[in-house]
Write a protein that holds these residues in place. Structure first.
Motif, mmCIF file in Angstrom:
data_model
loop_
_atom_site.group_PDB
_atom_site.id
_atom_site.type_symbol
_atom_site.label_atom_id
_atom_site.label_comp_id
_atom_site.label_asym_id
_atom_site.label_seq_id
_atom_site.Cartn_x
_atom_site.Cartn_y
_atom_site.Cartn_z
ATOM 1 N N ILE A 42 0.758 -1.003 -0.330
ATOM 2 C CA ILE A 42 -0.153 0.082 0.186
ATOM 3 C C ILE A 42 1.256 1.440 0.661
ATOM 4 C CG2 ILE A 42 -2.009 1.181 1.615
ATOM 5 C CD1 ILE A 42 -2.978 -1.084 0.169
ATOM 6 N N GLU A 43 2.070 1.027 0.803
ATOM 7 C CA GLU A 43 2.685 2.339 0.916
ATOM 8 C C GLU A 43 3.341 2.820 0.040
ATOM 9 O OE1 GLU A 43 4.998 1.734 4.474
ATOM 10 O OE2 GLU A 43 3.083 2.453 5.998
ATOM 11 N N LEU A 44 3.884 1.783 -0.773
ATOM 12 C CA LEU A 44 4.671 1.624 -2.372
ATOM 13 C C LEU A 44 3.587 2.290 -3.366
ATOM 14 C CD1 LEU A 44 7.079 0.870 -3.766
ATOM 15 C CD2 LEU A 44 6.588 -1.197 -4.525
ATOM 16 N N GLY A 45 2.509 1.786 -2.857
ATOM 17 C CA GLY A 45 1.498 2.353 -4.398
ATOM 18 C C GLY A 45 1.022 1.093 -5.262
ATOM 19 N N VAL A 46 1.128 0.071 -5.466
ATOM 20 C CA VAL A 46 0.659 -0.675 -6.762
ATOM 21 C C VAL A 46 -0.673 -0.745 -6.324
ATOM 22 C CG1 VAL A 46 3.209 -1.702 -6.612
ATOM 23 C CG2 VAL A 46 1.222 -2.960 -5.150
ATOM 24 N N ASP A 47 -1.089 -1.349 -7.263
ATOM 25 C CA ASP A 47 -2.565 -2.104 -7.725
ATOM 26 C C ASP A 47 -2.701 -3.154 -7.319
ATOM 27 O OD1 ASP A 47 -3.475 1.234 -8.740
ATOM 28 O OD2 ASP A 47 -1.688 0.780 -9.070
ATOM 29 N N ALA A 48 -1.464 -3.899 -7.749
ATOM 30 C CA ALA A 48 -2.587 -5.509 -7.982
ATOM 31 C C ALA A 48 -0.752 -6.421 -7.740
ATOM 32 C CB ALA A 48 -2.740 -5.563 -9.843
ATOM 33 N N VAL A 49 -1.499 -7.528 -6.791
ATOM 34 C CA VAL A 49 -0.593 -8.499 -6.554
ATOM 35 C C VAL A 49 -0.259 -9.570 -7.296
ATOM 36 C CG1 VAL A 49 0.758 -10.155 -4.360
ATOM 37 C CG2 VAL A 49 0.066 -7.661 -4.361
ATOM 38 N N ARG A 92 -9.157 -3.708 1.153
ATOM 39 C CA ARG A 92 -7.251 -2.167 0.907
ATOM 40 C C ARG A 92 -6.806 -1.751 -0.581
ATOM 41 N NH1 ARG A 92 -3.190 -3.315 5.814
ATOM 42 N NH2 ARG A 92 -2.234 -1.471 5.067
ATOM 43 N N GLY A 93 -8.111 -2.243 -2.102
ATOM 44 C CA GLY A 93 -8.082 -1.385 -2.816
ATOM 45 C C GLY A 93 -7.489 -2.801 -3.906
ATOM 46 N N LEU A 94 -6.561 -3.575 -3.321
ATOM 47 C CA LEU A 94 -5.671 -4.349 -4.214
ATOM 48 C C LEU A 94 -6.098 -5.729 -4.762
ATOM 49 C CD1 LEU A 94 -2.567 -5.032 -1.417
ATOM 50 C CD2 LEU A 94 -2.526 -3.927 -3.882
ATOM 51 N N LYS A 95 -5.986 -5.714 -6.220
ATOM 52 C CA LYS A 95 -6.191 -6.786 -7.258
ATOM 53 C C LYS A 95 -5.018 -7.420 -6.913
ATOM 54 C CE LYS A 95 -9.750 -4.230 -9.230
ATOM 55 N NZ LYS A 95 -11.308 -5.309 -8.604
ATOM 56 N N LEU A 96 -5.715 -8.909 -7.422
ATOM 57 C CA LEU A 96 -4.824 -10.532 -6.582
ATOM 58 C C LEU A 96 -5.057 -11.920 -7.848
ATOM 59 C CD1 LEU A 96 -3.324 -11.783 -4.815
ATOM 60 C CD2 LEU A 96 -5.916 -13.123 -3.832
#
Length: 538
Positions: A42-49, A92-96
């Motif tokens: 989240i702190e890095l700012g990426v959108d998907a893992v 947390r708004g991250l895609k998987l």
């Protein structure tokens, strides 16, 4: 936002799960460990893992030999752990994105155990079985990518089975409709659990020649090179039937897309540019129907020179089909790390390149702190690629070593136990904790660039225009509406003055690879050696 904005405009971060974070002290990273480190993403700012394989496996190839496609290997946790990770990532708004490995199973998969039970078994045709050649040897000259023939003899049934990789990884027969439907059901299983997409392992390998013809010699093969490249894989990769299969896969994931979010397919494709473009698929009703992101690996082997990179970018942009989404990759679990390939200073330039080009960037865990390949002594080698052909330097262990979180905790904060691979010798100072507070660090640069990319439509969805800035400098403009940004990358080791036609006085430096530069450009802009800048026109 459009339903596909997350994968078209966002940033994908690859996690090699064995090496990201261990939560239970066994020296192997796991799902709870990933969940515990979501703050970093989240702190890095990426959108998907994107998570490399986590399925049950004998680990002959560290998870790419799967014995059950619809469960979690106990080394990594349980389905409940996966569901908890997926839920928290979503909150947390991250895609998987998960790895999908359709070319082969483990030889311990129930499908293969049935297939090799007898020639009359109903699942015999789920794999590629052939009679021996007249001399009793393999049916043809196909080679394994991990060395030796792509055929292993099964004494029980008197036939050979095909394996493009290890003998413990028998290839599925994708010409069999039952196989295809079973694999599509695997996709549906994970999509129902909320997965947002898949990275498809060795997608171009799935279909083999139906006549099992010999592959021709490779005229460019150099003695002492990777023996798998001795032949041209004309009959074992990129067969014409693949085009129908990628459309079928796309239809499966499209079943789960909705107006808020589309599901995505990312294809692993080490192919020439023209063939890579084919995997975007055919156009139907004005839309491409194939893989949304055929991985673009050209930067992985490029000479680190301005003219070379500029040529690659221009050709790639020109080759894209109408409506295709571009993408760029600097590193992954199979290739040497960018900081080892080009050095730390040039790796900073590479970060700006990756995060300012048009298209979806993929980051490999640890590149954001400048991790380098770690030499692994012969007695500690884990990778079967290296074990099968020792001394050739083909092993991938060096780029898979544990993430370095802290300079004080045992084993850089990765594990309280013994890590499955040794850490880099620089872990006490090259780690997330120490770099987080240093504005000149690689991590700080990545965070600044990602934040700039996120807030500037010109960078995350704008057009791309190549520019000419002279020798050693790669230049391009990114534009959205009336907003125009100029990216200047000095690949040279001397200062480079930039024409005021490109950057007039009064322009604003939005980002630089050199932490001390900022503010308004007064007069002519002079790039420092190995400096990259992003400048807004006055």
């Amino acid at each position: 936002m459009s339903a596909d904005a997350w994968w078209k405009n966002g940033i994908v971060y690859q996690i090699y799960p064995r090496s990201f974070q261990d939560s239970d002290g066994d020296g192997i990273g796991d799902l709870r460990g990933i969940r515990n480190r979501l703050d970093h993403l989240i702190e890095l700012g990426v959108d998907a893992v994107w998570i490399s394989p986590i399925y049950p496996s004998p680990m002959a190839d560290f998870g790419y030999d799967i014995s059950d496609y619809c469960d979690i290997d106990l080394r990594f946790g349980t389905l409940a752990d996966f569901d908890a990770l997926a839920a928290e990532a979503r909150a947390r708004g991250l895609k998987l994105v998960l790895d999908f490995v359709p070319n082969h199973t483990s030889d311990q998969h129930p499908w293969f155990m049935e297939s090799r039970a007898s020639r009359s078994n109903p699942k015999r045709d789920w794999y590629l079985w052939r009679d021996p050649a007249p001399d009793g040897g393999p049916p043809n000259n196909w080679l394994s990518n991990f060395g030796g023939p792509a055929w292993t003899f099964d004494a029980h049934t008197g036939q050979y089975y095909c394996h493009s990789f290890l003998k413990e990884q028998p290839d599925l027969n994708w010409r069999n409709p039952e196989v295809r439907e079973a694999m599509y059901d695997v996709l549906r299983f994970w999509l129902r659990r909320g997965v947002d997409g898949f990275r498809i392992d060795v997608l171009y390998h799935l279909v083999k020649d139906d006549q099992f013809r010999d592959n021709p010699p490779n005229p460019d093969f150099v003695a002492g090179g990777d023996p798998a490249h001795r032949l041209l894989p004309v009959y074992t990769t990129d067969r014409p039937e693949m085009q129908d299969i990628i459309i079928e896969m796309r239809r499966v994931v499209d079943e789960f897309s909705d107006p808020q979010s589309t599901r995505v397919l990312i294809g692993e494709l080490y192919l020439p540019l023209a063939r890579l473009m084919a995997y975007y698929g055919r156009t139907e009703d004005g839309l491409l129907q194939g893989v949304q992101l055929p991985f673009n690996f050209q930067l992985l082997a490029a000479k680190w020179q301005a003219a070379e990179i500029d040529h690659i970018v221009r050709n790639y942009e020109a080759a894209l089909p109408q409506g295709a989404a571009p993408n760029w990759v600097l590193g992954n679990h199979d290739k040497p790390r960018i900081a080892s390939r080009v050095g730390q200073e040039r790796a900073r330039l590479a970060a700006m390149l990756l995060l300012s080009l048009r298209g979806t960037p993929t980051l490999y865990y640890g590149d954001e702190i400048g991790l380098t390949d770690v030499p692994i002594p012969p007695e500690e080698v884990q990778d079967p690629f290296e074990k099968n052909d020792p001394g050739k330097g083909l092993g991938r262990d060096p780029q898979r070593t544990p993430m370095q979180w802290s300079g004080t905790a045992p084993n850089a904060g990765f594990t309280t136990g013994t890590p499955w691979l040794r850490l880099g010798g620089d872990w006490e100072h090259r780690n997330v904790e120490s770099q987080a507070g240093d504005p000149a660090s690689m991590l700080a640069l990545y965070r600044r660039l990602i934040a700039l990319r996120r807030r500037e439509p010109a960078l995350h969805e704008g057009s791309h225009e190549p520019l000419d800035a002279g020798a050693d400098v790669m230049a391009y403009a990114r534009s959205a509406g009336t907003r125009r940004l100029v990216v200047l990358l000095n690949f040279g080791t001397s200062e480079k003055p930039i024409s005021i036609d490109l950057v007039p006085a009064g322009g604003v430096v939005l980002a630089s690879t050199h932490a001390h530069r900022s503010g308004i450009v007064a007069g002519a802009l002079i790039l420092e050696p190995l400096e990259g800048v992003i400048v807004s026109r006055a």
